[in-house]
Design an enzyme around this catalytic site. Structure first.
Site, mmCIF file in Angstrom:
data_model
loop_
_atom_site.group_PDB
_atom_site.id
_atom_site.type_symbol
_atom_site.label_atom_id
_atom_site.label_comp_id
_atom_site.label_asym_id
_atom_site.label_seq_id
_atom_site.Cartn_x
_atom_site.Cartn_y
_atom_site.Cartn_z
ATOM 1 N N CYS A 1 0.967 -1.188 0.131
ATOM 2 C CA CYS A 1 0.085 0.041 -0.109
ATOM 3 C C CYS A 1 0.893 1.167 -0.225
ATOM 4 C CB CYS A 1 -1.033 -0.059 1.201
ATOM 5 S SG CYS A 1 -1.998 -1.214 1.149
ATOM 6 N N MET A 2 1.578 1.582 0.982
ATOM 7 C CA MET A 2 2.120 2.682 1.251
ATOM 8 C C MET A 2 3.291 3.317 0.394
ATOM 9 S SD MET A 2 1.386 4.142 4.608
ATOM 10 C CE MET A 2 3.019 3.742 5.477
#
Ligand SMILES: NC(=O)c1ccc[n+]([C@@H]2O[C@H](COP(=O)([O-])OP(=O)(O)OC[C@H]3O[C@@H](n4cnc5c(N)ncnc54)[C@H](O)[C@@H]3O)[C@@H](O)[C@H]2O)c1
Length: 412
Positions: free
Chosen positions: A254-255
């Site tokens: 994700c990040m």
């Protein structure tokens, strides 16, 4: 659709709520494992999966025709970046092409994958409407981001509030009604775009704040101030401050990826998301900065990085999980290998790193020139590690105050 980190726990939540689930998954290995009731996702216990599979509450298939029977189709497929760091929606859009000819009147389709605002309306809707069915009337279309934090036990798929935004009010209503049957709290928003951007804001918020402390860590290194002590002290303020830890860089699916979905989309509006770019620059540079720190630590012992035995402790992207996607440890290993270091790693959760030609070895502080703590899984005695190692570079403050007062421990 997609029995991965998001899809499998989601299937479990619905099945436990008494709603039968059919997982549609292209990986034959995953299909076989789910059929045997064998979980490959730590957040789903094999005993629970086996019980649900044996009861017929969870089925798995690679046959897309199973979609025709569903009341709702939830898409939990990967949304990576291309080599040029642009959104790669090919997996999701490929699947939507396969849904369209099978779409039935009354069905609900929800995209759960993280993506830029506009994806559901601009990319999914036209493909699905090729079926001749109209969204909001004949079928329902919404976006609802998955917010799961793998490995976390207090906040799970079931008790983390679910954001839902439909193409029309009827679409939102239909999606809210579905999720309320299985998830404790559902929070409707006015559009899929609002729901898409909500998820991105959450990840960008973390990325920017981590970049801030990572930058501060580099300044603290020059000023000979312990950044961990400062962050810990600031965290005693009961209001107006939220604690983020510095580290070797961002990891996970994700990040390091999601914020750039927004950067890309913003360009269409002649807008530059500078906070996102700056945070990405600082966070992506951290493995190089950590390499410099390891080199300096060895130099202080009159050793060159080339030929030194360096053992990495923890290669998963965060503690107590087995996921190495985008893990900064992998970048650090590559950089160390390029410089000629003799690299090994120890990680009880990750047995092999085939792309790096490495397998997890015994923790061997005494046999290494330098031990680098990258990910702090529980079960490691860091006091003992410091005792036995000739040199430790601690990128997570695992050695705590011991480290601060110990000359052979170099903290981030
Ligand atoms: N992993 C997380 O912690 C997390 C958290 C929140 C949101 N997300 C988002 O959720 C989405 C899914 O992520 P993930 O981590 O679950 O990915 P994943 O790779 O674990 O799971 C995707 C699954 O889909 C399967 N698949 C691929 N193409 C398929 C197709 N055409 N039909 C059926 N199955 C197919 C893959 O084999 C895989 O098992 C991404 O957009 C991600 O950004 C992930």
């Amino acid at each position: 659709m997609g029995a991965g980190y998001v899809g499998l726990p989601l299937a479990q939540v619905f099945a436990e709520a008494g709603i039968p689930v059919v997982l549609v998954e292209t990986s034959p290995e995953k299909v076989a494992r789910v059929e045997r009731g064998e979980s490959y996702i730590r957040d789903v216990q094999s005993s629970d999966l086996k019980r649900l599979v044996e009861a017929g509450s969870i089925e798995i298939t690679s046959d897309y025709d199973a979609l025709k029977e569903a009341e709702a189709i939830l898409i939990a497929l990967q949304t990576p970046l291309s080599a040029q760091r642009e959104p790669d929606l090919s997996i999701v859009l490929g699947a939507v092409e396969d849904i369209a000819p099978r779409l039935q009147k009354g069905q609900l389709v929800v995209l759960e994958s993280t993506t830029y605002p506009g994806t559901t309306r601009e990319r999914l809707l036209p493909v699905l409407e090729r079926s001749g069915l109209k969204a909001g009337e004949d079928f329902y279309l919404a976006f609802s981001p998955e917010r799961v934090d793998p490995g976390r036990e207090d906040w799970t798929t079931k008790n983390t509030p679910k954001i839902v935004g439909g193409i029309t009010p009827a679409c939102t209503e239909r999606a809210v009604e579905l999720y309320r049957r299985a998830i404790d709290t559902v929070h409707p928003v006015s559009s899929p775009e609002a729901a898409e951007l909500t998820k991105l804001l959450e990840n960008i918020f973390r990325s920017v704040n981590i970049a801030l402390v990572n930058e501060l860590a580099q300044l603290c290194d020059r000023m000979r101030i312990d950044v961990w002590e400062v962050v810990g002290a600031a965290a005693t303020k009961p209001f107006g401050f939220m604690s983020f830890q510095p580290g070797p860089g961002l990891g996970g699916h994700c990040m390091p990826i999601d914020p750039f979905y927004l950067t890309w989309k913003a360009r269409e509006y002649d807008f530059y998301t500078e906070f996102i770019e700056l945070a990405g620059k600082v966070n992506e540079n951290m493995p190089w900065w950590c390499l410099g720190k390891i080199t300096r630590a060895l130099n202080a012992e009159e050793k060159a990085l080339k030929g030194s035995k360096v053992q990495i402790v923890g290669v998963a992207y965060k503690a107590n999980i087995d996921d190495t996607r985008e893990s900064p440890a992998l970048k650090l290993i590559e950089l160390l290998q390029e410089e000629g270091a003799d690299v090994s790693y120890h990680d009880a959760f990750v047995a092999e790193l085939p792309e790096h030609g490495l397998s997890s070895t015994e923790l061997d502080p005494a046999g290494s020139d330098c031990v680098v703590i990258v990910t702090t899984h529980t079960g490691i005695d860091y006091d003992d590690l410091v005792e036995r190692a000739p040199l430790v570079v601690d990128l997570r403050n695992a050695t705590g105050h011991n480290g601060a007062s110990n000359r052979k421990v170099w903290k981030l």
